[in-house]
Design an enzyme around this catalytic site. Sequence first.
Site, PDB file in Angstrom:
ATOM      1  N   CYS A 174      91.594 -28.462  74.278  1.00 24.63           N
ATOM      2  CA  CYS A 174      91.104 -30.004  74.117  1.00 24.63           C
ATOM      3  C   CYS A 174      91.110 -30.970  75.219  1.00 24.63           C
ATOM      4  O   CYS A 174      92.259 -31.350  75.666  1.00 24.63           O
ATOM      5  CB  CYS A 174      91.775 -30.578  72.857  1.00 24.63           C
ATOM      6  N   CYS A 197      92.335 -34.455  74.349  1.00 21.59           N
ATOM      7  CA  CYS A 197      93.832 -34.555  74.258  1.00 21.59           C
ATOM      8  C   CYS A 197      94.549 -34.621  75.327  1.00 21.59           C
ATOM      9  O   CYS A 197      95.405 -35.370  75.540  1.00 21.59           O
ATOM     10  CB  CYS A 197      94.200 -33.504  73.105  1.00 21.59           C
ATOM     11  N   ASP A 198      94.024 -33.789  76.285  1.00 16.62           N
ATOM     12  CA  ASP A 198      94.998 -33.328  77.512  1.00 16.62           C
ATOM     13  C   ASP A 198      94.483 -33.486  78.850  1.00 16.62           C
ATOM     14  O   ASP A 198      95.242 -33.571  79.806  1.00 16.62           O
ATOM     15  CB  ASP A 198      95.522 -31.794  77.340  1.00 16.62           C
TER      16      ASP A 198
END
Length: 313
Positions: free
Chosen positions: A134, A137-138
């Site tokens: 993701c 997200c990261d």
Amino acid sequence: MARHNVGIIGSGPAGLTAALYAARANLHVTVFEGQQPGGQLTITTEVENYPGFEHGIQGPELMDVMRKQAQRFGAQSVYETVVRLKPQTQGFILTTERGSEYYADAVIIAMGASAKLLGVKGESEYMGYGISACATCDGFFFRDQHVIVVGGGDTAMEEANYLTRFCASVTIVHRREEFRASKIMLDRARNNPKISFLLNTVVEEFRGETLSTGLKKMTSVVLRNVLDNSLRDMPIDGAFVAIGHQPNTKLVEGLLDLDAQGYVITKGKSTYTNVPGIFACGDVQDAVYRQAVTAAASGCMAAIDAERWLETR
Ligand code: NDP
């Protein structure tokens, strides 16, 4: 009047937000937590984009707090997986893998989706330690670093473009020359000077090391050219696996209307499914946004839809 039972299948942000709202509406709520209590966020580390947490929060902690918040209003968790959902003349029978049966007047489906993984050596070992599924997200953690994105669909193109905001370079690794991605997304990636392509190439293995701090870190990826089978070990800081998601809809196959990719179809802007009394929220019905906050919002909608539907009964 007797309180209605609402069965919520799934315990990610969608399921637990639905539980919070339904319990506060004085419904009798049972959350079937399933195989991964807390959902996908329990396998992430820091969550920095969930509103309300100025300095971020660990994924598992966020889910723990959400569960406790729902439980404060009476929601109950059952740590079992629902393996059968059977409509009755009135209501539904939910059967778990242990053979226990539960009755629900209404059901909220929130089983989420799972990122597809490559299944190669080193992938599970370095997941969260240089490998991610993701970018939203990261990606932030890879500022000025060199990363690869594996895949040739819209998700891979979108993630690669997104990652160029932070990363020094992004290499898209795709197993053939043709792309599943739409032309516009592909052109956008092709025109981005930070993005390059490695075609006809597959990942054979992720390699890494253990730092002096004791933490693991992925450091390189072994790539194989599928045309001549040659191997190379490419040093890299991060790898994003973007080969698609799989909605967890096996339970409702044949019962609910699903789209071509297996996502539950909901009606208009609501969480109503084709079966009266079954509502769907979160990633199980969302192939586009897939964020914790959008899942939580749709969980709220499902609880409100279920409550209003029960009122009319
Ligand atoms: P897709 O199924 O479209 O693409 C998956 C990609 O991963 C393909 O290129 C496929 O290769 C590759 N792949 C699959 N398995 C493997 C494997 N084991 N090893 C190597 N490569 C593999 O999934 P997406 O998530 O990209 O898209 C899903 C849907 O969501 C699509 O309908 C898409 O249009 C939509 N979407 C739309 C967006 C937007 O409009 N903004 C953004 C993101 C997604 P191959 O082609 O060889 O099979």
